[in-house]
Write a protein that holds these residues in place. Structure first.
Motif, PDB file in Angstrom:
ATOM      1  N   ALA A  50      10.792  18.437 -18.672  1.00  0.00           N
ATOM      2  CA  ALA A  50      10.657  17.359 -17.696  1.00  0.00           C
ATOM      3  C   ALA A  50       9.201  16.876 -17.655  1.00  0.00           C
ATOM      4  N   ALA A  51       9.025  15.576 -17.510  1.00  0.00           N
ATOM      5  CA  ALA A  51       7.691  14.983 -17.507  1.00  0.00           C
ATOM      6  C   ALA A  51       7.491  14.178 -16.226  1.00  0.00           C
ATOM      7  N   GLY A  52       6.247  13.997 -15.864  1.00  0.00           N
ATOM      8  CA  GLY A  52       5.943  13.233 -14.666  1.00  0.00           C
ATOM      9  C   GLY A  52       4.450  13.073 -14.508  1.00  0.00           C
ATOM     10  N   GLN A  53       4.011  12.975 -13.279  1.00  0.00           N
ATOM     11  CA  GLN A  53       2.597  12.814 -12.991  1.00  0.00           C
ATOM     12  C   GLN A  53       2.225  13.690 -11.806  1.00  0.00           C
ATOM     13  N   GLY A  54       0.939  13.854 -11.590  1.00  0.00           N
ATOM     14  CA  GLY A  54       0.511  14.711 -10.509  1.00  0.00           C
ATOM     15  C   GLY A  54      -0.945  14.483 -10.173  1.00  0.00           C
ATOM     16  N   ALA A  55      -1.394  15.184  -9.135  1.00  0.00           N
ATOM     17  CA  ALA A  55      -2.774  15.051  -8.676  1.00  0.00           C
ATOM     18  C   ALA A  55      -3.237  16.387  -8.128  1.00  0.00           C
ATOM     19  N   ILE A  56      -4.539  16.627  -8.248  1.00  0.00           N
ATOM     20  CA  ILE A  56      -5.176  17.843  -7.720  1.00  0.00           C
ATOM     21  C   ILE A  56      -6.155  17.413  -6.636  1.00  0.00           C
ATOM     22  N   TYR A  57      -6.122  18.123  -5.501  1.00  0.00           N
ATOM     23  CA  TYR A  57      -6.980  17.788  -4.359  1.00  0.00           C
ATOM     24  C   TYR A  57      -8.057  18.861  -4.215  1.00  0.00           C
ATOM     25  N   THR A  58      -9.306  18.454  -4.451  1.00  0.00           N
ATOM     26  CA  THR A  58     -10.429  19.387  -4.380  1.00  0.00           C
ATOM     27  C   THR A  58     -10.952  19.457  -2.948  1.00  0.00           C
ATOM     28  N   ASP A  59     -12.055  20.192  -2.778  1.00  0.00           N
ATOM     29  CA  ASP A  59     -12.656  20.364  -1.452  1.00  0.00           C
ATOM     30  C   ASP A  59     -13.709  19.301  -1.142  1.00  0.00           C
ATOM     31  N   HIS A  60     -13.789  18.246  -1.919  1.00  0.00           N
ATOM     32  CA  HIS A  60     -14.830  17.242  -1.743  1.00  0.00           C
ATOM     33  C   HIS A  60     -14.206  15.928  -1.250  1.00  0.00           C
ATOM     34  N   ILE A  61     -14.850  15.343  -0.246  1.00  0.00           N
ATOM     35  CA  ILE A  61     -14.467  14.036   0.326  1.00  0.00           C
ATOM     36  C   ILE A  61     -12.947  13.992   0.564  1.00  0.00           C
ATOM     37  N   GLU A  62     -12.463  14.895   1.379  1.00  0.00           N
ATOM     38  CA  GLU A  62     -11.021  15.004   1.613  1.00  0.00           C
ATOM     39  C   GLU A  62     -10.469  13.779   2.348  1.00  0.00           C
ATOM     40  N   LEU A  63     -11.345  13.018   3.024  1.00  0.00           N
ATOM     41  CA  LEU A  63     -10.885  11.880   3.815  1.00  0.00           C
ATOM     42  C   LEU A  63     -10.213  10.827   2.946  1.00  0.00           C
ATOM     43  N   ILE A  64     -10.773  10.538   1.784  1.00  0.00           N
ATOM     44  CA  ILE A  64     -10.206   9.477   0.945  1.00  0.00           C
ATOM     45  C   ILE A  64      -9.054   9.982   0.065  1.00  0.00           C
ATOM     46  N   GLN A  65      -8.795  11.297   0.083  1.00  0.00           N
ATOM     47  CA  GLN A  65      -7.725  11.819  -0.761  1.00  0.00           C
ATOM     48  C   GLN A  65      -6.347  11.383  -0.282  1.00  0.00           C
ATOM     49  N   VAL A  66      -6.262  10.925   0.960  1.00  0.00           N
ATOM     50  CA  VAL A  66      -4.977  10.429   1.462  1.00  0.00           C
ATOM     51  C   VAL A  66      -4.509   9.238   0.643  1.00  0.00           C
ATOM     52  N   VAL A  67      -5.445   8.486   0.076  1.00  0.00           N
ATOM     53  CA  VAL A  67      -5.080   7.353  -0.766  1.00  0.00           C
ATOM     54  C   VAL A  67      -4.335   7.844  -2.008  1.00  0.00           C
ATOM     55  N   ARG A  68      -4.816   8.944  -2.591  1.00  0.00           N
ATOM     56  CA  ARG A  68      -4.141   9.496  -3.759  1.00  0.00           C
ATOM     57  C   ARG A  68      -2.740   9.991  -3.399  1.00  0.00           C
ATOM     58  N   ARG A  69      -2.599  10.573  -2.225  1.00  0.00           N
ATOM     59  CA  ARG A  69      -1.290  11.061  -1.795  1.00  0.00           C
ATOM     60  C   ARG A  69      -0.305   9.895  -1.634  1.00  0.00           C
ATOM     61  N   ILE A  70      -0.811   8.813  -1.073  1.00  0.00           N
ATOM     62  CA  ILE A  70       0.058   7.648  -0.889  1.00  0.00           C
ATOM     63  C   ILE A  70       0.443   7.054  -2.233  1.00  0.00           C
ATOM     64  N   ILE A  71      -0.535   6.956  -3.157  1.00  0.00           N
ATOM     65  CA  ILE A  71      -0.239   6.417  -4.490  1.00  0.00           C
ATOM     66  C   ILE A  71       0.838   7.250  -5.169  1.00  0.00           C
ATOM     67  N   LEU A  72       0.735   8.589  -5.062  1.00  0.00           N
ATOM     68  CA  LEU A  72       1.703   9.475  -5.703  1.00  0.00           C
ATOM     69  C   LEU A  72       3.100   9.282  -5.104  1.00  0.00           C
ATOM     70  N   ARG A  73       3.155   9.111  -3.784  1.00  0.00           N
ATOM     71  CA  ARG A  73       4.460   8.955  -3.128  1.00  0.00           C
ATOM     72  C   ARG A  73       5.087   7.602  -3.425  1.00  0.00           C
ATOM     73  N   VAL A  74       4.269   6.585  -3.562  1.00  0.00           N
ATOM     74  CA  VAL A  74       4.808   5.277  -3.916  1.00  0.00           C
ATOM     75  C   VAL A  74       5.333   5.289  -5.358  1.00  0.00           C
ATOM     76  N   SER A  75       4.590   5.949  -6.257  1.00  0.00           N
ATOM     77  CA  SER A  75       5.000   5.966  -7.662  1.00  0.00           C
ATOM     78  C   SER A  75       6.280   6.757  -7.874  1.00  0.00           C
TER      79      SER A  75
END
Length: 404
Positions: free
Chosen positions: A368-393
């Motif tokens: 199975a193939a797909g996409q993903g993202a890793i959330y580090t400990d830096h600038i966690e405030l803007i990481q919500v954008v990545r979460r939204i992008i992943l959920r929309v995709s």
């Protein structure tokens, strides 16, 4: 996500410049309105690629065991079913065990004979040692008698000289002494002969005949153990929990133990979830970081994971064995392929992800193939954008874009 942000930004621009007309809509304001989203989105994406790197190449991999039997022969049964769950230790197939049973029986029939030979050799060894002890004891007795006889010769000689004894007694004493000396010499020869036989011993002090008989028996017993093991190998068991894919083996087939000719492929349940990243995206990633993946197999589903490890190795860094010099061609230019220049593509590093929480035991199809993202400990405030992008995709994975 970028489109949503632009729509929100456009809504506020409409409110400020057209609805309420708080600011004039002129050339300067137009330049500012167009410039702000370009710069803002560019900075947002650049920072996201560092603090919350994403990958469009997430793969699910399983261990595949090439089943090659140790024994070979005619297949008598294949109780396993293709594409069905199999537990570790379940029988995959069996091979005709008759030849291996005959080999084992033939070897076991030889064991009593070799045991008897060993017992005979040990008895012979004990007999020689007892004979040596007896000969040594007899020698001591003869030596004592010879000393006494020699004294008797001297005494009878003195008596015969003085006339107190007869000359016959003197001659008799001499004869007895010579006879004892001959017996002693014969006994010494027997002792030497026995010692010579016992001199052929091993470093463990065993007689050579005993050592040879014992070695032959141990060799036979080793062959019996191997024959029993080969007999056990006629039944092949599942090495782990998993399934047999594309089962072609049937009763009556001939199973060979050649390494290049496996009889079936066994897919284990143990899996690896691998996300591929470019070299400069992993500067802040470390084991234990939170991660999320989506698979096209499961549209509109986020699978929670964590970073297990980063595989800091790539095939492009491996030197070939042999007389070929390492390739030093430069990376391909735009419009060129790696084959044109002889260079490998840009190296990527694999990050192993482990499903956690309620997704720990989630079934993930192999391949199975797909996409993903890793959330580090830096600038966690803007990481919500990545979460939204992943959920929309992942919602877009519901779409099947083909015309037939």
């Amino acid at each position: 996500m970028e489109v949503i942000l632009l729509l929100i930004y456009s809504f506020f621009v409409w409110l400020v410049f057209f609805k309420f007309k708080w600011l004039p809509w002129n050339f300067v304001s137009q330049v500012i309105v167009v410039t702000i989203p370009i710069i803002g989105l560019t900075l947002l994406i650049l920072f996201l690629n560092i603090v919350a790197p994403s990958s469009s190449d997430v793969r699910v991999m399983n261990y595949v065991v090439q089943v090659i039997p140790r024994a070979m022969g005619k297949v008598t049964s294949v109780p396993v079913q293709p594409n069905r769950p199999v537990k570790k230790g379940d029988v995959l197939f069996t091979i005709d065990s008759t030849p291996y049973q005959q080999d084992l029986a033939a070897l076991e029939a030889k064991e009593p004979e070799l045991v008897a030979k060993l017992s005979s050799a040990q008895a012979y060894s004990r007999e020689l040692r007892a004979e040596l002890e007896s000969a040594q004891s007899t020698r001591s007795s003869l030596a004592a008698k010879l000393d006494l006889a020699r004294k008797r010769v001297g005494q009878t000689h003195d008596l015969a000289t003085t006339g107190a004894g007869t000359h016959f007694d003197y001659e008799q004493a001499q004869t007895d002494a010579k006879a004892l000396q001959a017996d002693l010499l014969m006994n010494d020869a027997n002792v030497a002969q026995v010692q010579q036989k016992l001199s052929a011993t091993t470093h463990k002090g065993e007689l050579s005949e005993v050592a040879q008989a014992r070695a032959a028996l141990e060799q036979l017993r080793a062959q019996i153990v191997h024959a029993r093991w080969m007999l056990d190998q006629t039944t092949v068991y599942a090495p782990a929990d998993g399934a047999v894919i594309n089962l072609q083996l049937r009763e009556g087939s001939y199973a060979s133990n050649l390494p290049l000719v496996p009889v079936m492929s066994f897919v284990e349940n143990e899996q690896w979830v691998i996300a591929m990243y470019s070299q400069n995206e992993l500067r802040y990633v470390k084991p234990g970081d939170e991660a999320e993946i989506t698979l096209k197999t499961f549209p509109n589903r986020i699978i929670k994971c964590k970073v297990d490890s980063i595989v800091w190795a790539s095939g492009t860094g491996q030197l070939p064995l042999g007389g070929v010099l390492p390739p030093t061609a430069q990376a391909p230019l735009p419009g060129q392929t790696a084959q044109m220049t002889g260079a490998a593509g840009p190296a990527r590093y694999a990050v192993r992800l482990i499903p956690v929480g309620r997704d720990t035991h989630t079934f993930l199809p192999m391949g199975a193939a797909g996409q993903g993202a890793i959330y580090t400990d830096h600038i966690e405030l803007i990481q919500v954008v990545r979460r939204i992008i992943l959920r929309v995709s992942t919602k877009l994975d519901w779409l099947v874009l083909k015309l037939h």
